[in-house]
Scaffold this active site. Structure first.
Site, short mmCIF file in Angstrom:
data_model
loop_
_atom_site.label_atom_id
_atom_site.label_comp_id
_atom_site.label_asym_id
_atom_site.label_seq_id
_atom_site.Cartn_x
_atom_site.Cartn_y
_atom_site.Cartn_z
N ASN A 208 43.97 43.57 33.94
CA ASN A 208 45.20 43.50 34.73
C ASN A 208 46.18 42.67 34.03
OD1 ASN A 208 45.01 40.91 35.92
ND2 ASN A 208 43.43 41.66 37.00
N ASP A 276 39.26 44.41 41.28
CA ASP A 276 38.42 44.89 42.68
C ASP A 276 37.23 45.67 42.54
OD1 ASP A 276 40.04 43.72 44.54
OD2 ASP A 276 41.64 45.10 44.11
N PRO A 304 32.28 41.62 43.82
CA PRO A 304 32.20 40.86 45.04
C PRO A 304 33.53 40.04 45.06
CG PRO A 304 31.36 39.79 43.00
CD PRO A 304 31.52 41.11 42.59
N ASP A 305 33.73 39.82 46.39
CA ASP A 305 35.22 39.03 46.61
C ASP A 305 34.68 37.35 46.53
OD1 ASP A 305 37.29 37.73 47.90
OD2 ASP A 305 38.04 39.64 48.74
N PHE A 323 45.34 33.31 46.91
CA PHE A 323 46.51 33.91 46.61
C PHE A 323 46.75 35.26 46.86
CE2 PHE A 323 47.26 30.41 43.96
CZ PHE A 323 48.78 30.52 43.60
N LYS A 341 39.75 36.80 55.05
CA LYS A 341 38.90 36.34 53.86
C LYS A 341 38.17 35.11 54.56
CE LYS A 341 41.04 38.64 50.08
NZ LYS A 341 40.54 38.67 48.82
O1 C5P Z 1 42.07 40.94 48.14
P1 C5P Z 1 43.00 40.61 46.92
O2 C5P Z 1 42.48 40.67 45.79
O3 C5P Z 1 44.56 40.71 47.26
O4 C5P Z 1 42.94 38.78 47.21
C1 C5P Z 1 43.45 37.94 46.50
C2 C5P Z 1 42.99 36.50 46.57
O5 C5P Z 1 41.48 36.79 46.67
C3 C5P Z 1 43.10 35.76 45.36
O6 C5P Z 1 43.20 34.44 45.58
C4 C5P Z 1 41.86 36.03 44.56
O7 C5P Z 1 41.89 34.80 43.48
C5 C5P Z 1 40.81 36.29 45.49
N1 C5P Z 1 39.94 37.33 45.08
C6 C5P Z 1 38.68 36.95 44.60
N2 C5P Z 1 37.80 37.81 44.15
C7 C5P Z 1 37.79 39.21 44.23
C8 C5P Z 1 39.29 39.68 44.84
C9 C5P Z 1 40.21 38.57 45.07
O8 C5P Z 1 38.42 35.75 44.65
N3 C5P Z 1 36.86 39.97 44.06
#
Ligand code: C5P
Length: 397
Positions: A208, A276, A304-305, A323, A341
């Site tokens: 990205n 993602d 993984p998130d 963020f 989250k």
């Molecule tokens: O869900 P989204 O990508 O919009 O969330 C953004 C936030 O979650 C940011 O702080 C980003 O660093 C974190 N994030 C993460 N791991 C992911 C996706 C997002 O830590 N896989």
């Protein structure tokens, strides 16, 4: 900046040892007292006399010297400094440190010390990338050792890649950061930054447009307030700040592992633009056009998130900041994201192309917390970082 600070500089045996002499000069100019200790191998590259002349101090050498022991024993020597710096830290020295060996002066000093230790590794790229060195690196980080560099570039051996000793200026900046006093002194803060790269095959990847500028500025601002910063970064356009512990990763999976290894922390800021999805079963060799016009098809799995995993995990820092880069309904989406989250604060920003924020030098954010939404004026990314760092210091006070 370093007035009154005493450094014990252990010089390892590598071609980069000559740069340690420049470090002595620069550290003294900044006000520090430097006591050099040379390994036997280091003496093949620099002479004790040069180190002693530049430091204007006695040099400690590997050869066992009864007069040294009478004047100052190795235990006392290892504890008389405010900081022990190992530069260059060779693969061998790192291995000894990780294994807890004490069979020469340098390793004995490192085992005996109760002073913080900073190492600046330098070695051939293959040696740096060797699993044994990477394993030792992880052990040393876990032991609380601060690691500066190495830099990537052309090496004395003609190979190219990570392994070069960081510039003396960068090592000095890290030393100064170590002694920086501020509201976050004694605190450990984790920052993720940059994009991730998810491989399709060995030459292609999904990425990205994140430059890493905001995360880098946040890490620098936290460092400037005295925090010990662990900086986990994907392949970013901007160089990581000096004076922080840099962990370089490529993929989201690697980022999660590096983050988990860096915990515990008092606070964590997740500024990385993590992909993602990743490609399932990335090809091991380059996917070729076969001339038939057939198109490759990719299947995806969810990454993984990292923010959610840490926010809901057992090693959760007491303050977790995420963020939310959105293109529409920014506040509503970001507020929902904070709840979903499980983080404390979300910095929401509008990254529609018309704003020029993604990859640009400015940011316009809204801080969303339990107390509601607080809109910050559009400002430079450094200013956003300084404001966020100050708020983090307030929250942890
Ligand atoms: O869900 P989204 O990508 O919009 O969330 C953004 C936030 O979650 C940011 O702080 C980003 O660093 C974190 N994030 C993460 N791991 C992911 C996706 C997002 O830590 N896989």
């Amino acid at each position: 900046m370093l007035a009154g600070k005493r450094l014990l500089l252990i010089i390892g045996g590598g071609i980069a040892a000559y740069k340690a002499l420049d470090l002595i000069r620069q550290a003294r100019r900044a006000g520090a007292t430097v006591t050099p200790a040379l390994t036997r191998a280091a003496e093949e590259f620099v002479t004790p006399l040069s180190a002693s002349a530049l430091a204007a101090e006695k040099v400690y050498r590997d050869l066992f010297d009864l007069t040294d022991e009478a004047e100052m024993g190795h235990i006392e020597l290892s504890r008389s400094a405010d900081l022990v710096v190992v530069a260059p830290a060779t693969a061998d020295l790192m291995g000894k440190m990780a294994a807890g060996l004490a069979n020469d002066l340098a390793s004995t000093l490192l085992m005996a010390t109760d002073t913080p230790v900073m190492i600046a590794p330098a070695m051939n790229v293959r040696m740096w990338e060797h699993p044994a060195t990477q394993r030792n690196l992880a052990i040393l980080r876990g032991d609380g050792v601060t690691v500066i560099g190495p830099d990537a570039g052309e090496m004395a051996c003609g190979e190219f890649g990570p392994g070069r000793l960081s510039a003396p200026e960068a090592i000095l900046a890290a030393i100064e950061a170590h002694f920086a006093e501020g509201p976050l002194t004694g605190r450990h803060v984790l920052v993720t930054s940059g994009p991730t790269h998810e491989p399709i095959d060995p030459v292609r990847y999904i990425a990205n447009r994140s430059s890493g500028a905001q995360g880098t500025a946040i890490a620098a601002a936290l460092r400037d307030l005295g925090a010990r910063v662990s900086f986990v970064t994907g392949p970013a356009d901007v160089a990581p700040p000096s004076g922080v512990n840099v962990h370089r990763v490529e993929t989201a999976d690697q980022m999660l592992h590096a983050v988990e290894a860096a915990l515990p922390a008092d606070a964590a800021v997740f500024a990385a633009a993590v992909a993602d999805w990743r490609v399932v079963d990335a090809a091991r060799s380059k996917i070729k056009k076969d001339g038939s016009g057939a198109l490759p098809s990719l299947s995806f799995a969810e990454n993984p998130d990292i923010l959610a995993t840490v926010s809901q995990g057992t090693a959760r820092p007491s303050l977790v900041v995420g963020f939310a880069a959105e293109t529409d309904d920014v506040i509503a989406h970001a507020t929902a994201k904070r709840a979903r989250k499980g983080c404390d604060w979300i910095l929401a920003n509008d990254v529609s192309p018309s704003t020029g924020i993604m990859g640009g030098s400015e940011n316009a954010v809204t801080l969303i917390s339990e107390a509601g939404a607080e809109e910050w004026p559009r400002m430079g990314k450094e200013a956003v970082a300084a404001r966020l760092a100050a708020r983090i210091a307030e929250a942890l006070a």
